[in-house]
Design an enzyme around this catalytic site. Sequence first.
Site, mmCIF file in Angstrom:
data_model
loop_
_atom_site.group_PDB
_atom_site.id
_atom_site.type_symbol
_atom_site.label_atom_id
_atom_site.label_comp_id
_atom_site.label_asym_id
_atom_site.label_seq_id
_atom_site.Cartn_x
_atom_site.Cartn_y
_atom_site.Cartn_z
ATOM 1 N N ASP A 387 78.069 64.696 21.004
ATOM 2 C CA ASP A 387 76.997 63.861 21.530
ATOM 3 C C ASP A 387 76.079 63.422 20.395
ATOM 4 O O ASP A 387 76.189 63.911 19.272
ATOM 5 C CB ASP A 387 76.229 64.551 22.666
ATOM 6 C CG ASP A 387 75.390 65.732 22.178
ATOM 7 O OD1 ASP A 387 75.337 65.961 20.952
ATOM 8 O OD2 ASP A 387 74.806 66.430 23.022
ATOM 9 N N ILE A 388 75.229 62.458 20.703
ATOM 10 C CA ILE A 388 74.364 61.854 19.691
ATOM 11 C C ILE A 388 73.109 62.708 19.527
ATOM 12 O O ILE A 388 72.446 63.050 20.515
ATOM 13 C CB ILE A 388 74.001 60.421 20.094
ATOM 14 C CG1 ILE A 388 75.301 59.601 20.254
ATOM 15 C CG2 ILE A 388 73.070 59.771 19.077
ATOM 16 C CD1 ILE A 388 75.099 58.246 20.861
ATOM 17 N N GLU A 430 74.886 60.731 26.790
ATOM 18 C CA GLU A 430 75.232 60.420 25.399
ATOM 19 C C GLU A 430 76.372 61.292 24.892
ATOM 20 O O GLU A 430 76.601 61.380 23.679
ATOM 21 C CB GLU A 430 73.995 60.598 24.503
ATOM 22 C CG GLU A 430 73.580 62.036 24.234
ATOM 23 C CD GLU A 430 72.668 62.607 25.309
ATOM 24 O OE1 GLU A 430 71.973 63.582 25.016
ATOM 25 O OE2 GLU A 430 72.666 62.079 26.438
#
Length: 518
Positions: A387-388, A430
């Site tokens: 994920d970011i 995300e």
Amino acid sequence: MPHYILIYILVLIAGASVSSFLGIYAFIKIKHAPGGKYFCVAAFLAAFFAVTYAFELMSQSLKDILLWVAVEYVAISFLPAVILLMCLDYTGRNVKRWMYIPLLGIPAVTLILHWTNSFHHLYYSSVGLRTGTAYPLANLEGGLWFFVQSVFLYFCMAASVCILLWQLRKVTFRFRMQILLMVAGLLVPPVSSIFYISGWSRGIDLGPVSMCLAFLFQGAALLRFQMFDVVPIARETVFEGLEEGVVVLNENDIVVDYNQAMKTVLPALTVHTIGRPLREVISANEQLASILCQGEECDYKLDQPEETLHFQVRFTPLKDKKGEKIGKIVMFINVTERVQMEKQLQKLARLDGLTGILNRTFFLGQAEAACRQLQKEEGVVSIIMFDIDHFKRVNDTFGHEAGDRVLTSIAHRVGKNMQTNDLFGRYGGEEFIIFLPHASLPEARERAESIRTAIAETVIQLGEETLSVTSSFGLSHTRIQAGSPDSPVQELMREADQALYTAKRNGRNRVQVFKQAL
């Protein structure tokens, strides 16, 4: 009264009776059919013309003659325009509103100028009685507007004939007989005018009786061929207007008819293919030939340079009144829009709406299917979840639209690193997930590092500002034994998720392998 005048008066009365009968019949039966209402008006005007001219011939003074001539012009002025409107309506041509202005305006002016001629002599330059005749006949010299009305009359008649003849090339034999009878009727008045102008008719105007004779031709078409009941325009507007391609075959599969939409499917169809066996026409297209020979409802795909069209092929038997089969109708229904919509729905069912990569549900289904295939033999599989980093900060600082831009940019950049058998999907928010079949642990770790570096190097343009982000990765790996009954997907995802959170706790922007996979 000379006997030939008396005979002509009787002919006029007979003609008026026939025209009146046709007008009444048309009003009862076909007034709502194409051209029907104008036919009714024209028939009554022709009858009115004949009767009033009969009264003119029975008049003994110039005053009485001029009175009946003035009455006649109610019909004379408007008949050409009404006949032209009838032909336009019959052949399905739309009459624009502005067209009514000259078509009805010129006759109206003619009528007014005729009735007021004594004040200006624009219609008749001189009025008197013929000399050297045994019976009083009017001698009327045409003025300026008389010639305008004459040109208008011949224009309307010529235009009507041309419109009908143009329609002739589009219709079958039955309708050709209708149109030819109508054309023949329209040619009678101009021919009779030649006799009148040349003096061969002894000064008697043959126009009224020629109009009635013209409607005898129209009546023959009306009663014998049901002129306004089954009209050619029905074929043009219904058959030719169909979006579906249609070809009509007889019992021997000979081409009987087709519409223009069918040429999209089979460009080889021309007027010259009528009467030829269908197999000859479609000999170059083996797939289509097979479909049509089998005679069963099916789908047909037509590849064109610009697009691919999809059709549903349907067969409808043609039977006579005894119920015996005499042919069939083959219809190609264009279902391209439906097929494209179904494909779009399928795409929406498997892809994430924002990023365009696999959604979570479809990803899991494909991953499970890939593992079932591996269970038949033996192999390794790895799952990467990432994920970011600090994505909430991006949304809070730049807005959710900027956050969506980051997600799509990352998905696009990572998608370039995918191989043929890889699965790449959006797990939620995300968070993303990658399924790597046949990838050993070192290979999977190297792939994850490559993706992490690619994301870190991605520069995202947000208006006048630029933004770079990093991502944290969790990696899990296992070997699938041949014949293993259980799918490892859910367990691998749980392990990758745990590894991902370990990567976050250890400082983010790193790849963490699940410890049991070491």
